[in-house]
Design a protein around this motif. Structure first.
Motif, PDB file in Angstrom:
ATOM      1  N   GLU A   9      -9.981   9.415   0.384  1.00  0.00           N
ATOM      2  CA  GLU A   9      -8.701   9.934   0.380  1.00  0.00           C
ATOM      3  C   GLU A   9      -7.722   8.747   0.396  1.00  0.00           C
ATOM      4  OE1 GLU A   9      -5.512  12.331   0.164  1.00  0.00           O
ATOM      5  OE2 GLU A   9      -7.501  13.200   0.296  1.00  0.00           O
ATOM      6  N   ARG A  10      -7.956   8.162   1.097  1.00  0.00           N
ATOM      7  CA  ARG A  10      -6.833   6.973   1.110  1.00  0.00           C
ATOM      8  C   ARG A  10      -6.716   6.037  -0.216  1.00  0.00           C
ATOM      9  NH1 ARG A  10      -3.730   3.863   5.262  1.00  0.00           N
ATOM     10  NH2 ARG A  10      -1.909   3.662   4.085  1.00  0.00           N
ATOM     11  N   SER A  11      -7.936   5.918  -0.754  1.00  0.00           N
ATOM     12  CA  SER A  11      -8.124   5.276  -2.079  1.00  0.00           C
ATOM     13  C   SER A  11      -7.549   5.990  -3.007  1.00  0.00           C
ATOM     14  CB  SER A  11      -9.515   4.513  -2.423  1.00  0.00           C
ATOM     15  OG  SER A  11     -10.095   3.950  -1.076  1.00  0.00           O
ATOM     16  N   PHE A  12      -7.712   7.152  -3.122  1.00  0.00           N
ATOM     17  CA  PHE A  12      -7.328   7.977  -4.095  1.00  0.00           C
ATOM     18  C   PHE A  12      -5.587   8.150  -4.299  1.00  0.00           C
ATOM     19  CE2 PHE A  12      -5.760  12.318  -5.699  1.00  0.00           C
ATOM     20  CZ  PHE A  12      -6.283  12.170  -7.142  1.00  0.00           C
ATOM     21  N   GLN A  13      -5.146   8.154  -3.075  1.00  0.00           N
ATOM     22  CA  GLN A  13      -3.627   8.131  -3.101  1.00  0.00           C
ATOM     23  C   GLN A  13      -2.957   7.014  -3.525  1.00  0.00           C
ATOM     24  OE1 GLN A  13      -2.013   9.594   0.817  1.00  0.00           O
ATOM     25  NE2 GLN A  13      -3.502  11.258   0.955  1.00  0.00           N
ATOM     26  N   ALA A  14      -3.680   5.728  -3.323  1.00  0.00           N
ATOM     27  CA  ALA A  14      -3.144   4.455  -3.677  1.00  0.00           C
ATOM     28  C   ALA A  14      -3.397   4.503  -5.139  1.00  0.00           C
ATOM     29  CB  ALA A  14      -4.062   3.300  -2.989  1.00  0.00           C
ATOM     30  N   ALA A  15      -4.508   4.743  -5.541  1.00  0.00           N
ATOM     31  CA  ALA A  15      -4.762   4.583  -7.075  1.00  0.00           C
ATOM     32  C   ALA A  15      -4.146   5.507  -7.902  1.00  0.00           C
ATOM     33  CB  ALA A  15      -6.453   4.693  -7.178  1.00  0.00           C
TER      34      ALA A  15
ATOM     35  N   ALA B 148      -8.424   8.984  11.225  1.00  0.00           N
ATOM     36  CA  ALA B 148      -9.207   7.830  10.809  1.00  0.00           C
ATOM     37  C   ALA B 148      -8.676   7.443   9.270  1.00  0.00           C
ATOM     38  CB  ALA B 148     -10.695   8.232  10.516  1.00  0.00           C
ATOM     39  N   THR B 149      -8.018   8.244   8.490  1.00  0.00           N
ATOM     40  CA  THR B 149      -7.823   8.029   7.027  1.00  0.00           C
ATOM     41  C   THR B 149      -6.449   6.911   7.184  1.00  0.00           C
ATOM     42  OG1 THR B 149      -8.166  10.090   6.516  1.00  0.00           O
ATOM     43  CG2 THR B 149      -7.090   9.038   4.879  1.00  0.00           C
ATOM     44  N   ALA B 150      -5.555   7.237   8.409  1.00  0.00           N
ATOM     45  CA  ALA B 150      -4.468   6.598   8.326  1.00  0.00           C
ATOM     46  C   ALA B 150      -4.849   5.257   8.943  1.00  0.00           C
ATOM     47  CB  ALA B 150      -3.616   7.276   9.492  1.00  0.00           C
ATOM     48  N   ASN B 151      -5.893   5.062   9.810  1.00  0.00           N
ATOM     49  CA  ASN B 151      -5.961   3.792  10.543  1.00  0.00           C
ATOM     50  C   ASN B 151      -7.444   3.489  11.078  1.00  0.00           C
ATOM     51  OD1 ASN B 151      -6.089   1.307  12.028  1.00  0.00           O
ATOM     52  ND2 ASN B 151      -3.966   1.202  12.463  1.00  0.00           N
TER      53      ASN B 151
ATOM     54  N   SER C 115      -0.185  10.456  12.325  1.00  0.00           N
ATOM     55  CA  SER C 115      -0.941   9.617  11.540  1.00  0.00           C
ATOM     56  C   SER C 115      -0.105   8.830  10.593  1.00  0.00           C
ATOM     57  CB  SER C 115      -1.977  10.712  10.853  1.00  0.00           C
ATOM     58  OG  SER C 115      -2.878  11.155  11.721  1.00  0.00           O
ATOM     59  N   GLU C 116       0.723   9.583   9.933  1.00  0.00           N
ATOM     60  CA  GLU C 116       1.745   8.905   8.963  1.00  0.00           C
ATOM     61  C   GLU C 116       2.534   8.015   9.381  1.00  0.00           C
ATOM     62  OE1 GLU C 116       1.533  13.010   6.304  1.00  0.00           O
ATOM     63  OE2 GLU C 116       3.371  12.425   7.156  1.00  0.00           O
ATOM     64  N   GLN C 117       3.112   8.557  10.532  1.00  0.00           N
ATOM     65  CA  GLN C 117       4.505   7.755  11.082  1.00  0.00           C
ATOM     66  C   GLN C 117       4.076   6.822  12.082  1.00  0.00           C
ATOM     67  OE1 GLN C 117       7.538  10.470  12.238  1.00  0.00           O
ATOM     68  NE2 GLN C 117       7.380  11.464  10.229  1.00  0.00           N
ATOM     69  N   VAL C 118       2.826   7.023  13.097  1.00  0.00           N
ATOM     70  CA  VAL C 118       2.394   6.017  14.069  1.00  0.00           C
ATOM     71  C   VAL C 118       1.532   4.985  13.798  1.00  0.00           C
ATOM     72  CG1 VAL C 118       1.999   5.791  16.639  1.00  0.00           C
ATOM     73  CG2 VAL C 118       3.416   7.825  15.668  1.00  0.00           C
TER      74      VAL C 118
ATOM     75  N   MET D 250       1.058  -1.364   0.053  1.00  0.00           N
ATOM     76  CA  MET D 250       0.286  -0.116  -0.029  1.00  0.00           C
ATOM     77  C   MET D 250       0.894   1.196  -0.019  1.00  0.00           C
ATOM     78  SD  MET D 250      -2.894   1.696   0.266  1.00  0.00           S
ATOM     79  CE  MET D 250      -4.055   0.597   0.537  1.00  0.00           C
ATOM     80  N   THR D 251       0.598   2.489  -0.783  1.00  0.00           N
ATOM     81  CA  THR D 251       1.149   3.391  -0.852  1.00  0.00           C
ATOM     82  C   THR D 251       1.047   4.130   0.438  1.00  0.00           C
ATOM     83  OG1 THR D 251       0.530   3.828  -3.058  1.00  0.00           O
ATOM     84  CG2 THR D 251       1.265   5.674  -1.958  1.00  0.00           C
ATOM     85  N   PRO D 252       2.279   4.626   1.068  1.00  0.00           N
ATOM     86  CA  PRO D 252       2.303   5.258   2.547  1.00  0.00           C
ATOM     87  C   PRO D 252       1.424   6.452   2.623  1.00  0.00           C
ATOM     88  CG  PRO D 252       4.594   4.757   1.758  1.00  0.00           C
ATOM     89  CD  PRO D 252       3.542   4.627   0.639  1.00  0.00           C
ATOM     90  N   TYR D 253       0.493   6.674   3.551  1.00  0.00           N
ATOM     91  CA  TYR D 253      -0.516   7.752   3.771  1.00  0.00           C
ATOM     92  C   TYR D 253       0.454   9.153   3.790  1.00  0.00           C
ATOM     93  CZ  TYR D 253      -3.840  10.746   6.157  1.00  0.00           C
ATOM     94  OH  TYR D 253      -4.349  11.772   6.311  1.00  0.00           O
ATOM     95  N   LYS D 254      -0.322   9.921   3.278  1.00  0.00           N
ATOM     96  CA  LYS D 254       0.150  11.360   3.380  1.00  0.00           C
ATOM     97  C   LYS D 254      -0.803  12.099   3.509  1.00  0.00           C
ATOM     98  CE  LYS D 254       3.462  14.622   2.770  1.00  0.00           C
ATOM     99  NZ  LYS D 254       4.527  14.686   3.847  1.00  0.00           N
TER     100      LYS D 254
END
Length: 599
Positions: A307-313, A117-120, A49-52, A1-5
């Protein structure tokens, strides 16, 4: 999975430029929320969110929660990251200072929650329910209850739950069988079984505070006889520390389609000691304080999955090579072109992007109204915001979760076969977000609430006021060289929005089923129109920014204008089909008998 930003540029564009949150905070007297503090909080939340917690999302899904004789163990890293969360002070951002909170606006706290919530999403199930418990006790709890529970909940040492659903009833709470018998010491003995209780049992906090709906002895049948009770897992001692175990137990953790790292529990109250919140038989009214907050948080989950789906796609589409563009090779040095050059893939990505960014604008507007309703010094402003928030909440909850599931599913399609397997993580996103359209009131329930209680019950007054705001915006942009045609399109749809509501109301006088037959399509129509309104607002703001020669972020604002254009040409026309369905009446679904359904 692309890392969350964390999408800080989009967050700050809405907060600072589109909705003017800094001015809102000043008007509400929230002077401590100055732009520098807000920026630091957003950047800190992004980092956490991104790192933890984002790195725990996939592993938490694979490991799930462990259940052993009533004891629930969360996945590896969850307990430690939660401790860091409370140690860093994230749990009480919007709570009052005298309760150990930081006294900041609730909108800011919920925007932080968006990143979490986007991160996890499963991880945030343990923190999110406490928010509603705090809100409920702040409004309805006694002085002693506030002293005993609120600071512990605010600081995150204790977490909260909402216990409504029973094996035989979900939405129809009037069927609740849980009983409450008064005791000589003023407490109650609570007996009953509750199911689907998020974070009902876990190892992340030292105590769990259950808010339980039950029927007091001798109370009326139906919802009117329900009362609300605090039932702690561990009974607090006189000094506020957790004491003996209450007669509350978890008999199972549900095996679910998604959010597997969140403990969804079957809870038994076997003569547990409970404490009445407010008055007897006012429980449902008191619980709505919790539920309204929970519905906004659930609406947010639709945005988060998008949001998470868009980043990955987007990352996958730029990297995956398949075929050549129909217009000729776009990357001749490679054996094939990246799939992002193909129109259908571009359409899928822009559908995800336009709906997700529109949903974020809808959420932030709702958070604005929440702040005004709670903090503005002017009673008329508070009342107006509260009414508007009541109107828009079912749209937020249902439209954002339905469209969030749609675009997450679309992201899987961008991945093709690789999206269907576990390694890319996209199938987890689809599984995790599916529940959001169901819990805290299904889409059908929200649609009935919108059309029946929020529009027809007040004869369209709130709808007309909101429509007038959109009409004024469209009139102001009617001659705009880039946005004028969109404003004219939206003007027509808003007029139809109002007229259709009146038509449904008129038909329902002869046949009440007309409301149920039209309600979901009407709600979705409402959502698309409202997103059109906010896309015009975002595009107009971006246009002004582009005219600033000192602006160094021209591509960002240009993308807003182009995404707005896509939304109006490719997404908003869905309203035409919805309108045909809405106005087709109830006959096509109610004429067939139950017996004929199986033939």
């Amino acid at each position: 999975m692309t890392p969350y930003k964390a999408p800080l540029d989009n967050v700050q564009f809405l907060m600072n430029d589109v909705f003017a949150f800094p001015e809102l905070y000043v008007d509400n007297g929230d002077h401590e929320a100055d732009p520098e503090i807000v920026r630091a909080i957003l950047e800190g939340a992004a980092k956490f969110s991104e790192q933890v917690i984002a790195p725990l999302n996939a592993s938490g899904d694979l490991e799930g929660c462990k259940f052993d004789n009533g004891v629930v163990t969360t996945p590896k890293g969850f307990k430690e990251s939660y401790k860091q969360f409370i140690d860093d002070g994230w749990s009480g951002l919007s709570a009052p200072l005298d309760l150990g909170g930081q006294g900041l606006p609730e909108s800011l706290s919920l925007i932080v929650s968006e990143m979490l919530a986007t991160a996890n999403p499963a991880w945030t199930m343990y923190t999110g329910l406490s928010h509603g418990a705090i809100a409920t006790l702040e409004v309805h709890g006694s002085a002693q209850q506030k002293e005993t529970y609120l600071q512990k909940l605010v600081e995150g040492e204790w977490t909260g739950t909402m216990c409504l659903t029973e094996p035989h009833c979900g939405t129809d709470l009037g069927l609740i069988k849980s009983k409450a018998e008064p005791q000589a010491d003023g407490s109650y003995t609570i007996t009953g079984t509750k199911i689907f209780i998020s974070a009902g049992e876990h190892d992340m906090s030292e105590n769990i505070v259950h808010l339980v709906l039950a029927r007091a002895q001798g109370a009326a049948a139906g919802t009117k006889g329900l009362s609300l009770f605090i039932v702690p897992k561990l009974l607090p001692l006189s000094d506020g520390t957790p004491g003996p175990r209450n007669a509350v137990s978890c008999s199972a953790v549900e095996k679910k389609m998604g959010i597997k790292a969140a403990a969804t529990c079957v809870m038994h109250f076997d003569g547990a000691k409970g404490f009445l919140v407010g008055q007897e038989s006012k429980g449902l009214n008191n619980m709505f304080t919790f539920m309204n907050t929970a519905r906004i948080i659930t609406a947010m989950q639709g945005l988060c999955s998008g949001e998470r789906s868009f980043q990955a796609a987007l990352a996958y589409a730029k990297d995956r090579l398949q075929m050549r563009a129909l217009s000729g090779a776009q990357a001749p040095e490679l054996p094939a072109d990246p799939i992002i050059v193909h129109p259908d893939v571009r359409k899928m990505l822009l559908t995800i992007k336009s709906i997700t960014e529109g949903n974020r604008a809808l959420l932030y507007f709702s958070l604005q109204q929440l702040d005004i309703a709670k903090r503005n010094p002017e009673p008329e402003q508070r009342q107006r915001a509260e009414k508007l928030l009541s109107f828009i909440t079912p749209i937020c909850k249902a439209f954002m979760t339905e469209s969030g599931f749609e675009v997450t599913n679309t992201a899987l399609q961008v991945f093709g076969g690789h999206g269907y397997i576990q390694d890319t993580g996209v199938e987890q996103l689809v599984r995790d977000c599916r529940i959001a359209t169901i819990y805290e009131g299904t889409t059908g329930v929200q649609a009935l609430d919108l059309l029946g209680r929020k529009i027809l019950a007040d004869r369209g007054e709130t709808l007309s006021a909101f429509a007038a705001t959109i009409h004024a915006q469209c009139l102001a942009l009617g001659e705009h060289p880039q946005l004028g045609k969109h404003a004219q399109q939206l003007t027509r749809l808003v007029k139809l929005w109002q007229a259709t509501a009146l038509e449904i109301g008129s038909k329902s006088l002869q046949d009440p089923d007309e409301i149920g037959a039209a309600s979901v399509d009407f709600l979705m129509y409402s959502g698309y129109v409202i997103l059109g309104h906010f896309w015009l607002k975002m595009a107009a703001t971006a246009q002004v920014k582009l005219q600033d020669e000192q602006n160094g972020n021209a591509n960002f604002y240009s993308a807003k204008l182009k995404t707005c254009d896509f939304y109006f040409k490719r997404v908003l026309p869905r309203t035409e089909a919805l309108l045909l369905s809405i106005t087709s009446g109830a006959d096509s679904m109610m004429a067939i008998s139950v017996e004929e359904m199986s033939l």
